[in-house]
Write a protein that holds these residues in place. Structure first.
Motif, PDB file in Angstrom:
ATOM      1  N   MET A 270       0.834  -1.205   0.000  1.00  0.00           N
ATOM      2  CA  MET A 270       0.000   0.000   0.000  1.00  0.00           C
ATOM      3  C   MET A 270       0.870   1.257   0.000  1.00  0.00           C
ATOM      4  N   ASN A 271       1.916   1.251   0.828  1.00  0.00           N
ATOM      5  CA  ASN A 271       2.826   2.394   0.880  1.00  0.00           C
ATOM      6  C   ASN A 271       3.529   2.603  -0.453  1.00  0.00           C
ATOM      7  N   GLU A 272       3.979   1.514  -1.025  1.00  0.00           N
ATOM      8  CA  GLU A 272       4.687   1.599  -2.313  1.00  0.00           C
ATOM      9  C   GLU A 272       3.782   2.163  -3.392  1.00  0.00           C
ATOM     10  N   ALA A 273       2.507   1.765  -3.381  1.00  0.00           N
ATOM     11  CA  ALA A 273       1.565   2.271  -4.378  1.00  0.00           C
ATOM     12  C   ALA A 273       1.381   3.785  -4.232  1.00  0.00           C
ATOM     13  N   LYS A 274       1.345   4.268  -2.982  1.00  0.00           N
ATOM     14  CA  LYS A 274       1.208   5.708  -2.756  1.00  0.00           C
ATOM     15  C   LYS A 274       2.432   6.458  -3.269  1.00  0.00           C
ATOM     16  N   LEU A 275       3.608   5.886  -3.035  1.00  0.00           N
ATOM     17  CA  LEU A 275       4.837   6.542  -3.484  1.00  0.00           C
ATOM     18  C   LEU A 275       4.916   6.554  -5.012  1.00  0.00           C
ATOM     19  N   GLN A 276       4.526   5.456  -5.628  1.00  0.00           N
ATOM     20  CA  GLN A 276       4.542   5.390  -7.088  1.00  0.00           C
ATOM     21  C   GLN A 276       3.585   6.406  -7.695  1.00  0.00           C
ATOM     22  N   LYS A 277       2.452   6.609  -7.038  1.00  0.00           N
ATOM     23  CA  LYS A 277       1.477   7.586  -7.520  1.00  0.00           C
ATOM     24  C   LYS A 277       2.054   8.994  -7.476  1.00  0.00           C
ATOM     25  N   MET A 278       2.974   9.222  -6.536  1.00  0.00           N
ATOM     26  CA  MET A 278       3.639  10.533  -6.438  1.00  0.00           C
ATOM     27  C   MET A 278       4.765  10.677  -7.449  1.00  0.00           C
ATOM     28  N   ASP A 283      14.293   3.023  -7.436  1.00  0.00           N
ATOM     29  CA  ASP A 283      15.538   3.072  -6.653  1.00  0.00           C
ATOM     30  C   ASP A 283      15.329   3.790  -5.324  1.00  0.00           C
ATOM     31  N   ALA A 284      14.582   4.889  -5.354  1.00  0.00           N
ATOM     32  CA  ALA A 284      14.321   5.640  -4.123  1.00  0.00           C
ATOM     33  C   ALA A 284      13.466   4.825  -3.161  1.00  0.00           C
ATOM     34  N   ILE A 285      12.485   4.108  -3.693  1.00  0.00           N
ATOM     35  CA  ILE A 285      11.625   3.272  -2.851  1.00  0.00           C
ATOM     36  C   ILE A 285      12.442   2.174  -2.200  1.00  0.00           C
ATOM     37  N   GLY A 307       1.380  11.733   0.464  1.00  0.00           N
ATOM     38  CA  GLY A 307       0.350  11.336  -0.496  1.00  0.00           C
ATOM     39  C   GLY A 307      -0.849  12.264  -0.462  1.00  0.00           C
ATOM     40  N   GLU A 308      -1.142  12.844   0.707  1.00  0.00           N
ATOM     41  CA  GLU A 308      -2.264  13.767   0.831  1.00  0.00           C
ATOM     42  C   GLU A 308      -1.982  15.100   0.136  1.00  0.00           C
TER      43      GLU A 308
END
Length: 448
Positions: A270-278, A283-285, A307-308
């Motif tokens: 879930m966290n990774e999906a939020k970061l990808q959306k940003m 590599d950063a993830i 994400g917000e």
């Protein structure tokens, strides 16, 4: 035409002018305010009485400062602790309350009847985590590199080597083995993979009951949660035992249901999906995942807060946060992001300054607002350098027309004067995440 030799202007005014010039030359030249030395405070002057001494703890009366944070030493019924920063102190005090509740629960009739003799190990398990007090202090905030004084651009440091070593797909593998990134991080004792070791579903349920972070770095509490989770493996005892609802659940309250209810692997996705959306790159993830400073809870809070907001620069701030090598550093980035999320709700942000440890947000009215979750700012060479650099970059790269600095703590009179002289508006005592939660919890309690 031949140029005439330049003639001294002072010479045209005679002896009187020369006398004035001589006096000015001999006068001391102003080079700005002198830099301040680290200051020591009294705990009673910067904390509320209930934060200085409680049923199970006492905070040392003298509080030193290092960089931008207070350094607190805490004596507890469960062993000595250290906290770098007021927000970390409030977190540790909340954890002490959680330990006391677990200890009390282990002696209750309901628990004893359900758990049998094995429950006797719970209280002892808590105490046995502190066989070596000095090691415990080093493990909880002490004995590690401090946050330091760098608020400017991120820099490659020796501490990043561990993260690089486990984040590269081209790493050398042990003979006959093919270790995953997760395995490497856990084996190295770093990153989120290590923070979830020993945390069971039952342990998460008990953490929820006492309002604690299931992925805490506090070895005393971590052991207590692990022990009680093993005793109550099926989770049946937790359902029978009534625990008073905690007043605050530390920083995890913002994402509490996630860290308590979700399986670690599901939460990571879930966290990774939020970061990808940003727009955060792979590599950063990966580097964030194996960062020494981040626990799964801190990672979840960072992803949720940014994400917000999700404006240009958020992805870069994740990459900057990934360089954290201590929990103190990780918490700084998470708290900065939390300040951003709350600020954005009332004052929309349109962009963040890239490559900056201090979070600098641009608002719609062309203000550059630095959000600093720090305790104390004095006038030092490092702070002056950061202030000058951030101000210059904010104007050039964000097109800022006004400069504002919002901080959770306070500034010395000298630092405030020099900051204002450089065109900055300063706002002090902005509530931190945990202070905001405490205030809201107290308000909710009085309205019931």
């Amino acid at each position: 035409m031949k140029a005439m030799p330049a003639r001294s202007t002072l010479a045209t005014f005679g002896p009187a002018a020369l006398a004035v010039a001589a006096a000015l030359a001999s006068a001391p030249v102003a080079h700005g305010a002198a830099f301040e030395a680290p200051r020591t405070f009294q705990a009673s002057a910067i904390l509320k009485p209930a934060q200085v001494k409680g049923p199970h703890f006492t905070v040392a009366p003298t509080v030193k400062t290092e960089g931008y944070f207070y350094i607190f030493n805490i004596t507890t019924d469960y062993g000595p602790l250290e906290a770098e920063g007021k927000d970390m102190l409030l977190l540790r005090l909340n954890e002490i309350g959680a330990l006391a509740q677990l200890d009390e629960v282990s002696k209750s009739g309901v628990f004893l009847a359900a758990a049998g003799n094995s429950v006797l190990n719970v209280g002892k398990g808590v105490a046995s985590a502190v066989k070596d007090p000095e090691a415990t202090v080093k493990g909880v905030g002490g004995g590690l590199k401090r946050f330091g004084s760098n608020l400017g651009r991120k820099a490659k440091r020796a501490g990043d080597e561990a993260a690089d070593a486990v984040s590269s797909d081209g790493d050398k593998k042990a003979e006959g083995q093919d270790k995953s990134t997760t395995d490497k991080a856990a084996a190295a004792g770093t990153g989120m993979a290590y923070s979830v070791l020993g945390v069971s579903k039952s342990g998460r349920k008990w953490a929820q009951k006492v309002g604690a972070d299931p992925y805490t770095t506090n070895p005393i509490l971590k052991k207590a949660l692990t022990d009680i989770g093993q005793i109550d493996a099926a989770g049946g005892i937790a359902a029978k035992v009534v625990v008073p609802i905690p007043m605050v659940v530390s920083g995890t309250a913002t994402v509490g249901n996630l860290v308590w209810s979700k399986d670690p692997e599901e939460l990571l996705k879930m966290n990774e999906a939020k970061l990808q959306k940003m727009g955060v790159g792979a590599d950063a993830i990966k580097k964030l995942y194996v960062s020494k400073g981040f626990t799964l809870s801190l990672y979840t809070r960072l992803a949720a807060a940014l994400g917000e907001v999700n404006v240009p620069g958020c992805a870069d701030y994740v990459a900057t946060a990934a360089e954290a090598v201590t929990e103190r550093e990780a918490d700084f980035f998470v708290e900065s992001s939390g300040m951003l999320e709350r600020f954005h709700k009332t004052t929309p942000v349109v962009a963040l300054l890239p490559d900056s440890r201090a979070l600098v947000a641009k608002t719609k009215d062309a203000r550059a607002v630095v959000l600093l979750p720090v305790d104390w700012v004095s006038w030092t060479e490092a702070y002056e350098k950061a202030l000058t650099e951030v101000g210059k970059r904010a104007k050039e790269e964000l097109g800022a027309q006004k400069l504002e600095l919002r901080m959770t703590g306070t500034m010395s009179a000298e630092a405030k004067k020099e900051t204002a002289a450089r065109g900055w508006e300063v706002v002090e005592n902005v509530p931190s995440t945990i202070e905001d939660l405490l205030a809201n919890a107290a308000k909710a309690k009085t309205t019931k």
